[in-house]
Scaffold this motif. Structure first.
Motif, PDB file in Angstrom:
ATOM      1  N   THR A 531     -23.001  62.986 -11.369  1.00 25.54           N
ATOM      2  CA  THR A 531     -23.349  64.573 -10.678  1.00 25.54           C
ATOM      3  C   THR A 531     -22.178  65.212 -10.463  1.00 25.54           C
ATOM      4  N   SER A 535     -24.194  68.489 -11.159  1.00 22.44           N
ATOM      5  CA  SER A 535     -24.605  69.673 -10.064  1.00 22.44           C
ATOM      6  C   SER A 535     -23.092  70.591 -10.053  1.00 22.44           C
ATOM      7  N   TRP A 538     -23.683  74.721 -10.331  1.00 20.65           N
ATOM      8  CA  TRP A 538     -24.310  75.525  -9.052  1.00 20.65           C
ATOM      9  C   TRP A 538     -24.103  75.093  -8.260  1.00 20.65           C
ATOM     10  N   TRP A 539     -23.235  74.524  -7.270  1.00 24.22           N
ATOM     11  CA  TRP A 539     -21.859  74.623  -6.554  1.00 24.22           C
ATOM     12  C   TRP A 539     -20.726  75.579  -6.693  1.00 24.22           C
ATOM     13  N   THR A 567     -34.181  65.893 -14.115  1.00 30.09           N
ATOM     14  CA  THR A 567     -34.022  67.251 -13.755  1.00 30.09           C
ATOM     15  C   THR A 567     -35.891  67.600 -13.456  1.00 30.09           C
ATOM     16  N   VAL A 571     -31.726  67.784  -9.480  1.00 34.75           N
ATOM     17  CA  VAL A 571     -30.596  69.046  -9.913  1.00 34.75           C
ATOM     18  C   VAL A 571     -31.589  69.799 -10.655  1.00 34.75           C
ATOM     19  N   GLY A 628     -31.437  71.352  -4.804  1.00 33.25           N
ATOM     20  CA  GLY A 628     -30.255  70.594  -5.753  1.00 33.25           C
ATOM     21  C   GLY A 628     -29.127  70.752  -5.117  1.00 33.25           C
ATOM     22  N   LEU A 629     -28.319  71.210  -4.364  1.00 36.20           N
ATOM     23  CA  LEU A 629     -27.179  71.426  -3.619  1.00 36.20           C
ATOM     24  C   LEU A 629     -27.851  69.862  -2.417  1.00 36.20           C
ATOM     25  N   SER A 632     -28.170  66.552  -4.575  1.00 39.77           N
ATOM     26  CA  SER A 632     -26.282  65.529  -4.816  1.00 39.77           C
ATOM     27  C   SER A 632     -25.537  66.168  -4.271  1.00 39.77           C
TER      28      SER A 632
END
Length: 795
Positions: A531, A535, A538-539, A567, A571, A628-629, A632
């Motif tokens: 994970t 992700s 993106w965080w 995906t 995500v 996605g946030l 995840s």
């Protein structure tokens, strides 16, 4: 989503149909012989190494239509009669895959002693056939009605409705061919052929738009396209009807791939079914001819003997490896290197043209290439093969290495299968004498059980006790289960470790292994790492954008990454974009996107970026990053909670175990060890406790099986005395001590005075000893716990 559901339904249907087709002839359709013809059960048989090889041999076990002995036929040796009226000494389930699916048949080894007692046979048969065979082999041997005057060969016949047999690979291939045929019928026959407009193209997939011929609405979908299609070009497609309405398929490449798959699977299924069915008929005819003419059978050739020894996967790997060798020799050994002209490129494939070096004709083919480094009009060095592959072309960079590595792996598998089988056969070449009994340690490691006959019972002993919870019966069950284990050459000494009562728990190797194996959620840590890997960026992007000053810019999609399996549903999707900031800096960074829009390389997009960190960018109003946030983050939070909970619960249990191991309350009792009947290496064995002078157990617990080098069943005697330590006020939390070493428990003490616990344990013991198994009688057991005498199973 509709296409995905249809795919899942078809996958489940394939598994069910393949399982039903493969089991159709393997299932006994009647309770016994004499109802509908002879019954042929696929089996493997092994003997004592003299009258029959000790290495299991594949063949059929034929049950006659009436009275008479069963016959095992393998197609190489003369049929071997198996007399009825003997004893089934044991049934041993073979280890299979950790998760057996519906297409995996559980195999069981039956240890059968014929009535003459001259040898012991091991029959490996499907688990569903065990009750039927046990009743047939141990049942009465009197003649059945109407069969006393029939010749022996007429008792073996196969009805036409059961002559067809599909092995499991063939059944799976036939089911795949059926589903491919239904897919082709639904898509290309029942579907409507329409002309669609290409709206975008990426990675060999064209996004198309067309008018639904049924209701006039506009439909969009993605279809395979490997030509020179561009946005705005027309493309002929087949619009699929219900239940996949809205989906489409191209009419160029997909029909060819469908027919290729249908031909391969259909041919494989038909050939496999025909080979199995004709092989069954041939073996049955050989058996009937042997019984009618009394022929001893011809000496098998070396090739046929080798065929019975080499595993099928080794043969398949050898055939594929030899095919790879042939392709390599034809291409890079006898082929010619030519300079070809690149006429077009498409997704790592180059269309090339070159004059044939043998007759000068112009040849065209496709080769693997880096289409970004090689453009149309440039030349490329390729290999033109000779022989049957003439007219094709192969690149000289990646293909020879990939093809050579695959060929080497296949040939290694073929050689490994032959070597392992030869070594196994060589280890069984010297069989023991028929009259000499064999102990557990004398048995070959590959044998599932000991081939020796049970020791004769004392005159005053009964072969089977009335109560399955009687100590003598449990001791016999313990020795029976221990005989199934793969034992070392000599009994291993107990593991050495410091006295846990005077030192910290971390100094004990077994406690450290127990904490690492049960106290750490390795699966949760792997999920958390995946994970974070998917992700984490993106965080970081979201944190940089949150609360920062942002600006917009026009960006160009430079590269669109291929979607990973998670995906774009779990995500966001990922693409590389480049843009210029307000102060003139050029920034190239990754961009997250959801299902829509689906950017292609070269598209222009409006992005929002952080002024202080321009590499943090997103699509304004696109929900892909936020979704996605959330997903995840939820997965990561749930994983962290599960990992923490696993650690806390293990620490709590470890505190109780350590307190019991150091407790001051002790009592000395007798015990019996019941190993797990299927896998003693990883499954917990059970310790059954007896009060001095009593023949019925009062409690039991599950113990830690130990590691592969220090398994509990390798050093703990099957019976003896133990000291139970516990804390005052907690009698259910105990740690047994045997010869000064602790046996770490996996569970609290189960009190067998509880009627429910006693009923569950009784049912467990009854399952361990089916009615067709004759247990070895207990020897040397005494009720005096102060001086116990160990039986033959003790080590």
């Amino acid at each position: 989503m509709v296409g995905y559901l249809v795919f899942m339904v078809c996958s489940g249907l394939a598994a069910v149909l393949a399982n039903a087709l493969a089991d159709w002839r393997d299932r006994p359709l009647w309770p016994g012989p004499g109802r509908a013809g002879a019954l042929g059960i696929r089996a493997r048989m092994a003997g004592d190494g003299e009258s029959w090889p000790a290495q299991p041999v594949r063949g059929d076990l034929w049950v006659p239509d009436g009275d008479g002995p069963l016959h095992f036929v393998d197609g190489v040796r003369s049929p071997l009669p198996v007399a009825r009226g003997g004893r089934v000494l044991d049934t041993v389930p073979l280890r299979g895959f950790p998760h057996e699916g519906p297409l995996v048949v559980r195999q069981v080894t039956m240890v059968y002693e014929p009535p003459d007692g001259a040898t012991v046979l091991r029959l490996r048969v499907p688990e569903s056939a065990v009750p039927f065979l046990a009743g047939t082999l141990t049942g009465p041997t009197g003649p059945a009605a109407g069969t006393a005057t029939r010749p022996p060969h007429e008792m073996f016949h196969l009805s036409a409705r059961r002559a067809l047999r599909a092995p499991r690979p063939a059944a799976l291939a036939l089911t795949a061919a059926l589903l491919l045929g239904l897919f082709g019928l639904h898509t290309f026959v029942l579907g409507k052929h329409v002309t669609a407009e290409v709206t975008a193209k990426s990675d060999g997939v064209c996004s198309v738009r067309w008018q639904d011929p049924r209701n006039g609405g506009t439909r969009t979908a993605g279809v395979d396209c490997y030509g020179g299609e561009r946005a705005g070009d027309p493309l002929r497609i087949s619009a699929r009807p219900w239940p996949a309405r809205g989906e489409a398929a191209d009419l160029e490449d997909s029909p060819f791939m469908l027919m290729l798959g249908l031909a391969v699977t259909g041919t494989g299924g038909v050939v496999g079914t025909a080979a199995a069915s004709l092989g069954d008929v041939a073996r049955l005819r050989a058996l009937r001819r042997h019984l009618r003419d009394g022929t001893a059978g011809r000496e098998p050739s070396a090739l046929r003997r080798a065929a019975t020894r080499v595993p099928w996967w080794s043969v398949a790997a050898g055939v594929l490896g030899l095919a790879g060798v042939g392709v390599l020799l034809s291409t890079y050994g006898f082929g010619t290197t030519v300079r070809a002209t690149v006429t077009g490129t498409e997704d790592y494939v180059c269309q090339v043209s070159w004059p044939d070096p043998w007759d000068g004709t112009r040849q065209r083919a496709e080769v693997d290439c880096d289409d970004r480094a090689v453009g149309a009009g440039r030349s490329l060095e390729v290999t033109a093969p000779a022989g049957p592959l003439r007219g094709e072309a192969f690149d000289r960079e990646i293909t020879p290495w990939v093809l050579g590595a695959g060929t080497a792996v296949l040939l290694s598998l073929a050689a490994a299968g032959i070597v392992f089988r030869v070594r196994a056969v060589g280890g069984h070449s010297g069989g023991p004498a028929r009259s000499g009994p064999r102990t557990t340690h004398d048995t070959d490691r590959n044998a599932p059980v000991s081939l020796g006959k049970p020791a004769p019972a004392p005159a005053c002993a009964d072969t089977r006790t009335e109560d399955v919870l009687d100590r003598a019966h449990l001791a016999a069950v313990s020795r029976l289960l221990a005989s199934r284990l793969t034992r070392p050459a000599a009994t291993r000494p107990g593991p050495r470790e410091p006295d846990i009562r005077a030192t910290g728990w971390w100094r004990s190797p077994r406690l450290r292994w127990l904490v690492l194996s049960s106290g750490v959620s390795w699966g949760g840590l792997i999920v958390l790492a995946i994970t974070v890997g998917l992700s984490g960026w993106w965080w970081v992007t979201a944190l940089r954008l949150w609360g920062s000053e942002t600006a917009t810019a026009r960006a160009t999609v430079a590269l669109r990454y291929d979607d990973v399996p998670l995906t774009p549903w779990l995500v966001p999707g990922d693409a590389e974009v480049s843009f210029r900031t307000a102060d003139g800096r050029k920034v190239t960074t990754d961009l997250a996107y959801g299902d829509e829009p689906d950017p292609s390389e070269g598209d222009r997009l409006t992005v929002e970026y952080a002024v202080e960190s321009p590499s943090a960018a997103r699509l304004p109003g696109d929900p892909g990053l936020d979704r996605g946030l959330w997903i995840s983050g939820g997965v990561a939070a749930a994983t962290v909670i599960s990992v923490a909970w696993c650690g806390v619960s293990t620490a709590r249990g470890m505190r109780h175990v350590l307190a019991a191991a150091r407790g001051t309350e002790t009592r000395t009792v007798g015990y019996l060890l019941l190993p797990d009947p299927e896998d003693a290496a990883v499954a917990p064995p059970q310790l059954v406790f007896f009060v001095e002078g009593e023949n019925r157990p009062f409690a039991l617990l599950e113990a830690v099986p130990g590691r592969s080098r220090s398994r509990l069943v390798d050093w703990l005697p099957l019976e003896g005395t133990t000291e139970l330590r516990s804390v005052p006020g907690e009698p259910e939390r105990v740690v047994p001590w045997v010869d000064g070493r602790p046996v770490w428990p996996l569970s609290p003490l189960f009190d067998l005075s509880d009627p429910e616990e006693e009923r569950d344990f009784r049912e467990y013991v009854e399952e361990l000893t089916p009615p067709w198994i004759e247990l070895p009688v207990s020897q040397g057991l005494r009720d005096d716990e102060a001086n116990p005498v160990r039986g033959e199973g003790a080590r």
